[in-house]
Design an enzyme around this catalytic site. Structure first.
Site, short mmCIF file in Angstrom:
data_model
loop_
_atom_site.label_atom_id
_atom_site.label_comp_id
_atom_site.label_asym_id
_atom_site.label_seq_id
_atom_site.Cartn_x
_atom_site.Cartn_y
_atom_site.Cartn_z
N TYR A 205 23.33 2.31 14.09
CA TYR A 205 24.09 2.47 12.82
C TYR A 205 24.49 3.96 12.44
O TYR A 205 25.55 4.36 12.43
CB TYR A 205 23.62 1.91 11.52
CG TYR A 205 24.09 0.54 11.44
CD1 TYR A 205 24.52 0.27 10.35
CD2 TYR A 205 23.39 -0.56 11.97
CE1 TYR A 205 25.11 -0.88 9.86
CE2 TYR A 205 23.97 -1.96 11.73
CZ TYR A 205 24.44 -2.15 10.78
OH TYR A 205 24.95 -3.52 10.50
N THR B 24 2.29 -9.74 1.61
CA THR B 24 1.14 -8.99 1.67
C THR B 24 0.86 -7.96 0.44
O THR B 24 -0.16 -7.37 0.19
CB THR B 24 1.12 -8.28 2.75
OG1 THR B 24 2.24 -7.39 3.15
CG2 THR B 24 1.12 -9.06 3.91
N LYS C 29 25.13 1.12 4.26
CA LYS C 29 26.65 1.36 4.56
C LYS C 29 27.57 1.22 3.47
O LYS C 29 28.46 1.92 3.02
CB LYS C 29 26.80 0.47 5.86
CG LYS C 29 28.35 0.81 6.39
CD LYS C 29 28.42 0.06 7.73
CE LYS C 29 30.06 0.37 8.37
NZ LYS C 29 30.87 -0.77 7.59
N SER D 250 6.99 -4.89 5.63
CA SER D 250 6.60 -5.76 6.87
C SER D 250 5.27 -5.77 6.73
O SER D 250 4.49 -4.86 6.22
CB SER D 250 7.08 -4.64 7.90
OG SER D 250 6.40 -5.46 9.15
N TYR E 72 4.65 -7.27 16.47
CA TYR E 72 4.79 -6.00 15.57
C TYR E 72 5.46 -4.88 16.25
O TYR E 72 6.57 -4.25 15.74
CB TYR E 72 3.42 -5.81 14.91
CG TYR E 72 3.52 -4.39 13.97
CD1 TYR E 72 4.10 -4.67 12.74
CD2 TYR E 72 2.77 -3.30 14.12
CE1 TYR E 72 4.09 -3.59 11.88
CE2 TYR E 72 2.84 -2.37 13.38
CZ TYR E 72 3.53 -2.25 12.15
OH TYR E 72 3.31 -1.45 11.40
N PHE F 173 0.89 -1.31 0.10
CA PHE F 173 0.24 0.08 0.11
C PHE F 173 0.72 1.48 0.02
O PHE F 173 0.82 2.21 -1.07
CB PHE F 173 -0.86 0.13 1.14
CG PHE F 173 -1.67 1.36 1.54
CD1 PHE F 173 -2.37 2.06 0.56
CD2 PHE F 173 -1.78 1.62 2.96
CE1 PHE F 173 -2.76 3.18 0.88
CE2 PHE F 173 -2.33 2.73 3.09
CZ PHE F 173 -2.87 3.52 2.32
#
Length: 316
Positions: free
Chosen positions: A162, A38, A108, A78, A148, A14
Protein backbone atom coordinates in the site's frame (compact mmCIF):
# COMPACT_ATOMS: atom_id res chain seq x y z
CA UNK A 1 -8.40 24.16 16.53
CA UNK A 2 -10.06 20.70 16.58
CA UNK A 3 -8.21 17.79 18.13
CA UNK A 4 -6.46 15.33 15.85
CA UNK A 5 -8.33 12.03 15.68
CA UNK A 6 -6.66 8.65 16.08
CA UNK A 7 -8.16 5.16 15.71
CA UNK A 8 -6.53 2.42 17.83
CA UNK A 9 -7.61 -1.14 17.01
CA UNK A 10 -7.16 -3.63 19.83
CA UNK A 11 -7.73 -0.58 22.01
CA UNK A 12 -9.00 -2.59 25.01
CA UNK A 13 -5.96 -4.86 25.00
CA UNK A 14 -2.71 -4.63 26.95
CA UNK A 15 -0.76 -2.44 24.53
CA UNK A 16 -3.79 -0.81 22.91
CA UNK A 17 -5.11 0.55 26.20
CA UNK A 18 -1.72 2.03 27.07
CA UNK A 19 -1.66 3.66 23.63
CA UNK A 20 -5.12 5.13 24.32
CA UNK A 21 -3.73 6.65 27.54
CA UNK A 22 -0.73 8.14 25.74
CA UNK A 23 -2.76 9.72 22.94
CA UNK A 24 -5.31 11.15 25.39
CA UNK A 25 -2.40 12.63 27.34
CA UNK A 26 -0.99 14.13 24.12
CA UNK A 27 -4.32 15.89 23.42
CA UNK A 28 -5.82 13.65 20.72
CA UNK A 29 -9.41 12.50 20.24
CA UNK A 30 -9.11 8.72 20.60
CA UNK A 31 -11.37 6.09 19.05
CA UNK A 32 -10.68 2.62 20.46
CA UNK A 33 -11.93 -0.42 18.57
CA UNK A 34 -11.94 -4.00 19.90
CA UNK A 35 -13.97 -7.21 19.56
CA UNK A 36 -12.98 -8.14 23.15
CA UNK A 37 -11.90 -11.73 22.41
CA UNK A 38 -8.68 -11.04 24.33
CA UNK A 39 -9.15 -7.38 25.33
CA UNK A 40 -11.04 -6.21 28.42
CA UNK A 41 -13.22 -3.19 29.10
CA UNK A 42 -11.50 -2.98 32.51
CA UNK A 43 -8.39 -1.70 30.69
CA UNK A 44 -10.22 1.38 29.37
CA UNK A 45 -12.91 1.88 32.03
CA UNK A 46 -11.11 4.99 33.30
CA UNK A 47 -11.40 6.58 29.83
CA UNK A 48 -15.07 5.89 29.07
CA UNK A 49 -16.46 9.12 30.56
CA UNK A 50 -14.02 11.36 28.71
CA UNK A 51 -15.56 13.41 25.86
CA UNK A 52 -12.37 12.91 23.83
CA UNK A 53 -12.67 9.10 23.95
CA UNK A 54 -14.96 6.73 22.04
CA UNK A 55 -15.20 2.94 22.01
CA UNK A 56 -16.50 0.79 19.14
CA UNK A 57 -17.17 -2.92 19.70
CA UNK A 58 -16.11 -4.20 16.29
CA UNK A 59 -14.28 -7.07 14.55
CA UNK A 60 -11.95 -5.38 12.07
CA UNK A 61 -11.60 -8.64 10.09
CA UNK A 62 -15.20 -8.23 8.89
CA UNK A 63 -15.79 -4.54 8.29
CA UNK A 64 -14.52 -1.19 9.55
CA UNK A 65 -16.43 2.08 9.44
CA UNK A 66 -15.49 5.24 11.32
CA UNK A 67 -17.45 8.44 10.62
CA UNK A 68 -15.60 11.71 10.29
CA UNK A 69 -11.99 12.52 9.66
CA UNK A 70 -9.04 10.43 10.86
CA UNK A 71 -5.45 11.60 11.11
CA UNK A 72 -3.84 8.38 12.34
CA UNK A 73 -4.64 4.67 12.61
CA UNK A 74 -2.72 2.27 14.86
CA UNK A 75 -3.53 -1.38 14.11
CA UNK A 76 -2.95 -3.42 17.28
CA UNK A 77 -5.86 -5.87 16.98
CA UNK A 78 -4.60 -9.46 17.19
CA UNK A 79 -4.26 -12.33 19.62
CA UNK A 80 -0.62 -11.95 20.64
CA UNK A 81 0.27 -14.75 23.04
CA UNK A 82 0.80 -18.43 22.19
CA UNK A 83 -2.11 -19.56 24.36
CA UNK A 84 -4.42 -17.22 22.39
CA UNK A 85 -3.28 -17.75 18.84
CA UNK A 86 -3.03 -21.54 19.24
CA UNK A 87 -6.64 -21.48 20.52
CA UNK A 88 -7.80 -19.04 17.80
CA UNK A 89 -5.64 -19.76 14.74
CA UNK A 90 -8.19 -18.69 12.12
CA UNK A 91 -9.05 -15.39 13.86
CA UNK A 92 -5.32 -14.68 14.19
CA UNK A 93 -4.73 -15.18 10.47
CA UNK A 94 -7.83 -13.18 9.57
CA UNK A 95 -7.01 -10.12 11.68
CA UNK A 96 -3.46 -10.05 10.25
CA UNK A 97 -4.68 -10.35 6.66
CA UNK A 98 -8.32 -9.28 6.20
CA UNK A 99 -8.22 -6.90 9.17
CA UNK A 100 -5.05 -5.23 7.96
CA UNK A 101 -6.47 -4.97 4.43
CA UNK A 102 -9.63 -3.31 5.78
CA UNK A 103 -7.65 -0.80 7.83
CA UNK A 104 -5.27 0.03 5.00
CA UNK A 105 -8.34 0.71 2.86
CA UNK A 106 -9.75 2.95 5.60
CA UNK A 107 -6.43 4.82 5.87
CA UNK A 108 -6.42 5.34 2.10
CA UNK A 109 -10.02 6.61 2.12
CA UNK A 110 -9.40 8.96 5.06
CA UNK A 111 -5.91 10.02 3.87
CA UNK A 112 -4.64 8.95 7.30
CA UNK A 113 -1.21 7.70 8.33
CA UNK A 114 -1.31 4.08 9.56
CA UNK A 115 1.08 2.28 11.91
CA UNK A 116 0.81 -1.51 12.08
CA UNK A 117 2.00 -3.61 15.01
CA UNK A 118 4.32 -6.33 13.81
CA UNK A 119 6.42 -8.50 16.08
CA UNK A 120 9.83 -10.00 16.70
CA UNK A 121 8.13 -13.32 15.82
CA UNK A 122 8.66 -12.45 12.14
CA UNK A 123 12.27 -13.47 12.82
CA UNK A 124 11.11 -16.94 13.94
CA UNK A 125 13.80 -19.03 15.65
CA UNK A 126 16.58 -16.69 14.53
CA UNK A 127 19.90 -17.71 13.00
CA UNK A 128 21.17 -14.13 13.45
CA UNK A 129 21.70 -12.65 16.91
CA UNK A 130 20.84 -9.98 17.93
CA UNK A 131 18.08 -9.49 15.37
CA UNK A 132 18.22 -6.42 13.14
CA UNK A 133 15.64 -5.20 10.65
CA UNK A 134 17.64 -6.48 7.67
CA UNK A 135 17.30 -10.11 8.83
CA UNK A 136 14.55 -11.98 6.97
CA UNK A 137 13.90 -14.61 9.62
CA UNK A 138 13.71 -18.37 10.07
CA UNK A 139 10.01 -19.23 10.26
CA UNK A 140 8.13 -22.52 9.90
CA UNK A 141 4.96 -21.48 8.01
CA UNK A 142 3.09 -24.73 8.80
CA UNK A 143 4.17 -25.14 12.42
CA UNK A 144 1.87 -24.28 15.33
CA UNK A 145 3.32 -20.76 15.63
CA UNK A 146 3.01 -20.17 11.87
CA UNK A 147 -0.53 -18.76 12.23
CA UNK A 148 0.85 -15.78 14.15
CA UNK A 149 4.27 -15.47 12.50
CA UNK A 150 2.91 -15.59 8.95
CA UNK A 151 -0.06 -13.33 9.75
CA UNK A 152 2.43 -10.68 10.84
CA UNK A 153 4.76 -11.26 7.89
CA UNK A 154 1.81 -10.89 5.49
CA UNK A 155 0.73 -7.78 7.40
CA UNK A 156 4.14 -6.20 6.78
CA UNK A 157 4.03 -7.18 3.09
CA UNK A 158 0.58 -5.73 2.36
CA UNK A 159 1.41 -2.59 4.34
CA UNK A 160 4.51 -1.99 2.23
CA UNK A 161 2.49 -2.73 -0.93
CA UNK A 162 0.00 0.00 0.00
CA UNK A 163 2.92 2.33 0.70
CA UNK A 164 4.68 1.70 -2.62
CA UNK A 165 1.62 1.28 -4.88
CA UNK A 166 -0.83 3.78 -3.38
CA UNK A 167 1.65 6.17 -1.76
CA UNK A 168 -0.01 5.59 1.63
CA UNK A 169 1.83 6.90 4.69
CA UNK A 170 2.67 3.74 6.61
CA UNK A 171 4.78 2.80 9.62
CA UNK A 172 5.73 -0.71 10.86
CA UNK A 173 6.86 -1.45 14.42
CA UNK A 174 8.42 -4.81 15.28
CA UNK A 175 7.61 -5.30 18.96
CA UNK A 176 9.82 -7.45 21.18
CA UNK A 177 8.74 -9.00 24.51
CA UNK A 178 6.90 -6.34 26.49
CA UNK A 179 5.44 -6.43 30.00
CA UNK A 180 3.65 -4.22 32.49
CA UNK A 181 0.29 -3.59 34.18
CA UNK A 182 -2.81 -4.82 32.29
CA UNK A 183 -1.15 -7.99 31.00
CA UNK A 184 -3.37 -11.01 31.53
CA UNK A 185 -2.11 -13.49 34.12
CA UNK A 186 -3.29 -16.40 31.99
CA UNK A 187 -1.97 -15.28 28.61
CA UNK A 188 0.70 -18.01 28.51
CA UNK A 189 3.79 -15.84 28.21
CA UNK A 190 6.76 -16.39 30.51
CA UNK A 191 6.50 -13.27 32.65
CA UNK A 192 2.82 -13.44 33.71
CA UNK A 193 3.06 -17.25 33.92
CA UNK A 194 6.06 -17.12 36.29
CA UNK A 195 4.56 -14.39 38.50
CA UNK A 196 1.13 -16.08 38.56
CA UNK A 197 2.64 -19.42 39.55
CA UNK A 198 4.75 -17.78 42.26
CA UNK A 199 1.75 -15.90 43.68
CA UNK A 200 -0.34 -19.08 43.77
CA UNK A 201 2.48 -21.07 45.39
CA UNK A 202 2.76 -23.38 42.37
CA UNK A 203 5.96 -24.68 40.77
CA UNK A 204 7.44 -22.21 38.27
CA UNK A 205 7.43 -23.93 34.87
CA UNK A 206 10.41 -23.37 32.58
CA UNK A 207 10.25 -24.96 29.15
CA UNK A 208 13.39 -26.61 27.80
CA UNK A 209 16.53 -26.34 29.91
CA UNK A 210 16.00 -22.63 30.55
CA UNK A 211 18.98 -21.55 28.44
CA UNK A 212 16.77 -19.85 25.84
CA UNK A 213 16.82 -16.07 26.12
CA UNK A 214 14.32 -13.23 26.09
CA UNK A 215 14.65 -9.45 26.30
CA UNK A 216 11.87 -7.75 28.27
CA UNK A 217 10.79 -4.15 27.61
CA UNK A 218 8.63 -2.19 30.06
CA UNK A 219 5.38 -1.03 28.48
CA UNK A 220 5.95 2.72 29.02
CA UNK A 221 9.21 2.51 27.06
CA UNK A 222 7.54 0.61 24.22
CA UNK A 223 4.64 3.08 23.97
CA UNK A 224 7.08 5.98 23.75
CA UNK A 225 8.96 4.25 20.92
CA UNK A 226 5.72 3.59 19.03
CA UNK A 227 4.59 7.20 19.45
CA UNK A 228 7.91 8.49 18.10
CA UNK A 229 7.82 6.08 15.16
CA UNK A 230 4.29 7.15 14.19
CA UNK A 231 5.41 10.78 14.01
CA UNK A 232 8.62 9.97 12.11
CA UNK A 233 8.96 9.86 8.32
CA UNK A 234 10.30 6.27 8.06
CA UNK A 235 8.16 3.62 6.34
CA UNK A 236 10.21 0.43 6.77
CA UNK A 237 10.08 -1.82 9.88
CA UNK A 238 11.73 -0.63 13.11
CA UNK A 239 12.57 -2.81 16.12
CA UNK A 240 11.31 -1.49 19.45
CA UNK A 241 12.38 -3.47 22.51
CA UNK A 242 14.89 -3.68 25.33
CA UNK A 243 18.22 -5.33 24.39
CA UNK A 244 18.91 -6.42 28.00
CA UNK A 245 18.92 -10.19 27.43
CA UNK A 246 18.36 -12.85 30.11
CA UNK A 247 17.93 -16.64 30.10
CA UNK A 248 14.54 -17.93 31.19
CA UNK A 249 16.19 -19.89 34.02
CA UNK A 250 17.77 -16.68 35.35
CA UNK A 251 14.47 -14.87 34.88
CA UNK A 252 12.57 -17.52 36.85
CA UNK A 253 15.14 -17.07 39.66
CA UNK A 254 14.55 -13.29 39.54
CA UNK A 255 10.81 -13.88 39.98
CA UNK A 256 11.49 -16.18 42.94
CA UNK A 257 13.40 -13.36 44.63
CA UNK A 258 10.91 -10.65 43.67
CA UNK A 259 7.91 -12.54 45.03
CA UNK A 260 9.63 -14.24 47.98
CA UNK A 261 7.96 -17.48 46.95
CA UNK A 262 8.91 -20.97 48.09
CA UNK A 263 7.93 -22.25 44.62
CA UNK A 264 10.48 -24.53 42.95
CA UNK A 265 11.55 -24.23 39.30
CA UNK A 266 10.52 -27.28 37.26
CA UNK A 267 11.38 -28.06 33.65
CA UNK A 268 9.07 -29.21 30.85
CA UNK A 269 9.74 -30.08 27.16
CA UNK A 270 10.29 -27.13 24.85
CA UNK A 271 7.26 -26.35 22.62
CA UNK A 272 7.63 -26.78 18.85
CA UNK A 273 9.47 -23.90 17.09
CA UNK A 274 9.95 -21.98 20.36
CA UNK A 275 12.69 -19.37 19.68
CA UNK A 276 15.99 -20.20 21.41
CA UNK A 277 17.09 -16.57 21.59
CA UNK A 278 15.51 -13.17 21.28
CA UNK A 279 17.25 -9.82 21.51
CA UNK A 280 16.57 -6.70 19.45
CA UNK A 281 19.21 -4.67 17.70
CA UNK A 282 17.80 -1.18 18.34
CA UNK A 283 20.49 0.79 16.49
CA UNK A 284 17.92 2.00 13.95
CA UNK A 285 15.47 3.22 16.61
CA UNK A 286 18.28 5.09 18.38
CA UNK A 287 19.41 6.76 15.15
CA UNK A 288 15.98 7.52 13.64
CA UNK A 289 13.89 8.23 16.72
CA UNK A 290 16.39 9.14 19.42
CA UNK A 291 14.76 6.31 21.38
CA UNK A 292 16.08 3.74 23.79
CA UNK A 293 14.51 2.15 26.88
CA UNK A 294 14.75 4.04 30.18
CA UNK A 295 13.36 1.46 32.61
CA UNK A 296 15.49 -1.37 33.96
CA UNK A 297 13.83 -4.74 34.41
CA UNK A 298 13.91 -4.29 38.20
CA UNK A 299 12.12 -0.91 37.89
CA UNK A 300 9.45 -2.27 35.56
CA UNK A 301 8.82 -5.47 37.48
CA UNK A 302 7.76 -3.64 40.67
CA UNK A 303 4.53 -2.08 39.32
CA UNK A 304 3.89 -5.20 37.21
CA UNK A 305 4.12 -7.45 40.27
CA UNK A 306 1.82 -5.14 42.26
CA UNK A 307 -0.72 -5.23 39.42
CA UNK A 308 -0.71 -9.04 39.27
CA UNK A 309 -0.87 -9.31 43.06
CA UNK A 310 -3.98 -7.13 43.04
CA UNK A 311 -5.51 -9.21 40.23
CA UNK A 312 -5.28 -12.36 42.36
CA UNK A 313 -6.17 -10.67 45.64
CA UNK A 314 -8.28 -7.59 44.85
CA UNK A 315 -8.27 -4.91 47.54
CA UNK A 316 -11.68 -4.61 49.18
Amino acid sequence: MSKKRVLITGGAGFLGSHLCDRFIKEGYHVIAMDNLITGSMDNIAHLMKLPQFEFYHCDVSKYVHVPGELDYILHFASPASPIDYLKMPIQTLKVGSLGTHNLLGLAKAKKARILVASTSEVYGDPLVHPQNEEYWGNVNPVGPRGVYDEAKRFQEAITMAYHTFHGLETRIVRIFNTYGPRMRLNDGRALPAFIGQALRGEDITVFGDGSQTRSFCYVDDLIDGIYRLLLSDYAKPVNIGNPDEITLKEFAEEIQKLTGTQSKIVYRPLPTDDPKQRRPDISLAKKLLGWEPKYSRAEGLKPTYEFFKNQLNPKS
